[in-house]
Design a protein around this motif. Structure first.
Motif, PDB file in Angstrom:
ATOM      1  N   VAL A  95       0.950  -1.295  -0.106  1.00 57.94           N
ATOM      2  CA  VAL A  95      -0.037  -0.204   0.059  1.00 57.94           C
ATOM      3  C   VAL A  95       1.002   0.756  -0.290  1.00 57.94           C
ATOM      4  O   VAL A  95       0.469   2.254  -0.896  1.00 57.94           O
ATOM      5  CB  VAL A  95      -1.304   0.413   1.440  1.00 57.94           C
ATOM      6  CG1 VAL A  95      -2.026   1.754   1.439  1.00 57.94           C
ATOM      7  CG2 VAL A  95      -2.042  -0.892   1.038  1.00 57.94           C
ATOM      8  N   GLU A  96       1.980   0.739   0.429  1.00 53.55           N
ATOM      9  CA  GLU A  96       2.919   2.241   1.016  1.00 53.55           C
ATOM     10  C   GLU A  96       3.120   2.871  -0.740  1.00 53.55           C
ATOM     11  O   GLU A  96       3.377   3.424  -0.683  1.00 53.55           O
ATOM     12  CB  GLU A  96       3.676   2.291   2.024  1.00 53.55           C
ATOM     13  CG  GLU A  96       3.467   2.510   3.402  1.00 53.55           C
ATOM     14  CD  GLU A  96       2.185   3.166   3.874  1.00 53.55           C
ATOM     15  OE1 GLU A  96       2.573   4.175   3.491  1.00 53.55           O
ATOM     16  OE2 GLU A  96       1.326   2.821   4.818  1.00 53.55           O
ATOM     17  N   VAL A  97       4.146   1.591  -1.412  1.00 56.49           N
ATOM     18  CA  VAL A  97       4.758   2.096  -2.719  1.00 56.49           C
ATOM     19  C   VAL A  97       3.551   1.912  -3.527  1.00 56.49           C
ATOM     20  O   VAL A  97       3.883   3.574  -3.892  1.00 56.49           O
ATOM     21  CB  VAL A  97       5.121   0.038  -3.358  1.00 56.49           C
ATOM     22  CG1 VAL A  97       5.811   0.639  -4.162  1.00 56.49           C
ATOM     23  CG2 VAL A  97       6.065   0.318  -1.776  1.00 56.49           C
ATOM     24  N   ALA A  98       2.421   2.324  -3.297  1.00 59.21           N
ATOM     25  CA  ALA A  98       0.968   2.809  -4.190  1.00 59.21           C
ATOM     26  C   ALA A  98       1.101   3.924  -4.489  1.00 59.21           C
ATOM     27  O   ALA A  98       0.714   4.243  -5.006  1.00 59.21           O
ATOM     28  CB  ALA A  98       0.069   1.959  -3.991  1.00 59.21           C
ATOM     29  N   ASP A  99       0.372   4.077  -2.587  1.00 60.50           N
ATOM     30  CA  ASP A  99       1.221   5.463  -2.206  1.00 60.50           C
ATOM     31  C   ASP A  99       1.671   6.724  -2.715  1.00 60.50           C
ATOM     32  O   ASP A  99       1.392   7.727  -2.782  1.00 60.50           O
ATOM     33  CB  ASP A  99       1.105   6.162  -0.919  1.00 60.50           C
ATOM     34  CG  ASP A  99      -0.649   5.466  -0.050  1.00 60.50           C
ATOM     35  OD1 ASP A  99      -2.004   5.153  -1.121  1.00 60.50           O
ATOM     36  OD2 ASP A  99      -0.916   5.101   1.001  1.00 60.50           O
ATOM     37  N   ALA A 100       3.139   6.005  -2.624  1.00 65.87           N
ATOM     38  CA  ALA A 100       4.400   6.621  -3.238  1.00 65.87           C
ATOM     39  C   ALA A 100       4.219   6.543  -4.781  1.00 65.87           C
ATOM     40  O   ALA A 100       4.346   8.148  -4.929  1.00 65.87           O
ATOM     41  CB  ALA A 100       5.421   6.236  -2.093  1.00 65.87           C
ATOM     42  N   ARG A 101       3.306   5.745  -4.769  1.00 62.79           N
ATOM     43  CA  ARG A 101       3.987   5.975  -7.283  1.00 62.79           C
ATOM     44  C   ARG A 101       2.774   6.991  -7.166  1.00 62.79           C
ATOM     45  O   ARG A 101       2.879   7.717  -8.035  1.00 62.79           O
ATOM     46  CB  ARG A 101       3.561   4.819  -7.500  1.00 62.79           C
ATOM     47  CG  ARG A 101       3.540   4.809  -8.665  1.00 62.79           C
ATOM     48  CD  ARG A 101       3.388   3.575 -10.079  1.00 62.79           C
ATOM     49  NE  ARG A 101       4.978   2.948  -9.360  1.00 62.79           N
ATOM     50  CZ  ARG A 101       5.097   1.578  -9.593  1.00 62.79           C
ATOM     51  NH1 ARG A 101       4.014   0.702  -9.719  1.00 62.79           N
ATOM     52  NH2 ARG A 101       6.999   1.389  -9.213  1.00 62.79           N
ATOM     53  N   GLU A 102       1.425   6.719  -6.774  1.00 63.81           N
ATOM     54  CA  GLU A 102       0.074   8.031  -6.977  1.00 63.81           C
ATOM     55  C   GLU A 102       0.590   9.743  -6.387  1.00 63.81           C
ATOM     56  O   GLU A 102       0.702  10.814  -6.973  1.00 63.81           O
ATOM     57  CB  GLU A 102      -0.689   7.782  -6.479  1.00 63.81           C
ATOM     58  CG  GLU A 102      -1.968   8.796  -5.833  1.00 63.81           C
ATOM     59  CD  GLU A 102      -3.092   8.595  -6.016  1.00 63.81           C
ATOM     60  OE1 GLU A 102      -4.152   8.357  -5.705  1.00 63.81           O
ATOM     61  OE2 GLU A 102      -3.308   7.474  -4.671  1.00 63.81           O
ATOM     62  N   ALA A 103       1.346   9.584  -5.026  1.00 62.48           N
ATOM     63  CA  ALA A 103       2.188  10.839  -4.778  1.00 62.48           C
ATOM     64  C   ALA A 103       3.069  11.368  -5.966  1.00 62.48           C
ATOM     65  O   ALA A 103       3.076  12.903  -6.057  1.00 62.48           O
ATOM     66  CB  ALA A 103       2.830  10.848  -3.636  1.00 62.48           C
ATOM     67  N   GLN A 104       3.890  11.099  -6.453  1.00 63.18           N
ATOM     68  CA  GLN A 104       4.997  10.956  -7.291  1.00 63.18           C
ATOM     69  C   GLN A 104       4.263  11.403  -8.132  1.00 63.18           C
ATOM     70  O   GLN A 104       4.710  12.365  -9.362  1.00 63.18           O
ATOM     71  CB  GLN A 104       5.793   9.988  -7.378  1.00 63.18           C
ATOM     72  CG  GLN A 104       7.006  10.489  -9.155  1.00 63.18           C
ATOM     73  CD  GLN A 104       7.810   8.847  -9.589  1.00 63.18           C
ATOM     74  OE1 GLN A 104       7.485   7.989  -8.597  1.00 63.18           O
ATOM     75  NE2 GLN A 104       8.606   9.304  -9.875  1.00 63.18           N
ATOM     76  N   ARG A 105       3.373  10.509  -8.928  1.00 66.32           N
ATOM     77  CA  ARG A 105       2.562  11.030 -10.864  1.00 66.32           C
ATOM     78  C   ARG A 105       2.154  12.560 -10.269  1.00 66.32           C
ATOM     79  O   ARG A 105       2.104  13.233 -11.221  1.00 66.32           O
ATOM     80  CB  ARG A 105       1.796   9.970 -10.998  1.00 66.32           C
ATOM     81  CG  ARG A 105       2.723   8.709 -11.327  1.00 66.32           C
ATOM     82  CD  ARG A 105       3.351   8.693 -12.271  1.00 66.32           C
ATOM     83  NE  ARG A 105       3.272   7.059 -12.966  1.00 66.32           N
ATOM     84  CZ  ARG A 105       4.789   6.711 -12.931  1.00 66.32           C
ATOM     85  NH1 ARG A 105       5.250   7.536 -13.028  1.00 66.32           N
ATOM     86  NH2 ARG A 105       4.552   5.624 -13.069  1.00 66.32           N
TER      87      ARG A 105
END
Length: 130
Positions: A95-105
């Motif tokens: 979940v954290e990796v997905a949130d990090a990717r979303e925040a980056q995008r």
């Protein structure tokens, strides 16, 4: 010209918000193995200017995720109770990796919007100069 400046402010506030979100995600990932750690969740709010929405984003209060922490069996651990279990963290790395990717995008999208508004402002100033 004020609309272009407003778009610069809106995209800058989005970048600040996503940078803060990414910082909290990084803290969560760093503490994935810390016993008793609770995942931090960032919320967003829109700012009001003279009673109307200005389109600006700001970070709301940081809350702690209240989902159950994993129970780990290790009787030798100093935090273990009489049955030999202790609470781990409630951070899910996926979940954290997905949130990090979303925040980056989201940050990159705001950056592109900021750059486009900046280029439009420079072009307008060039036209006014002629």
């Amino acid at each position: 010209m004020s609309d272009l400046m407003q778009s610069l402010a809106v995209s800058a506030s989005g970048m600040r918000g996503q940078a803060t979100r990414l910082r909290h995600v990084s803290e969560n990932i760093a503490n994935v193995d810390t016993p008793g750690y609770r995942r931090k969740i960032t919320s967003f709010e829109t700012e009001l200017a003279s009673g109307e929405r200005a389109g600006l984003l700001r970070n709301g209060p940081v809350t702690l995720d209240q989902t159950e922490a994993t129970r780990i069996f290790d009787p030798a651990h100093p935090m273990a109770d009489e049955s030999g279990y202790y609470d781990g963290s409630n951070v899910d790395l996926l979940v954290e990796v997905a949130d990090a990717r979303e925040a980056q995008r989201s940050y990159e999208a705001n950056l592109k919007m900021f750059d486009q508004a900046r280029q439009m402002t420079l072009s307008l100033l060039e036209l006014m100069r002629k």
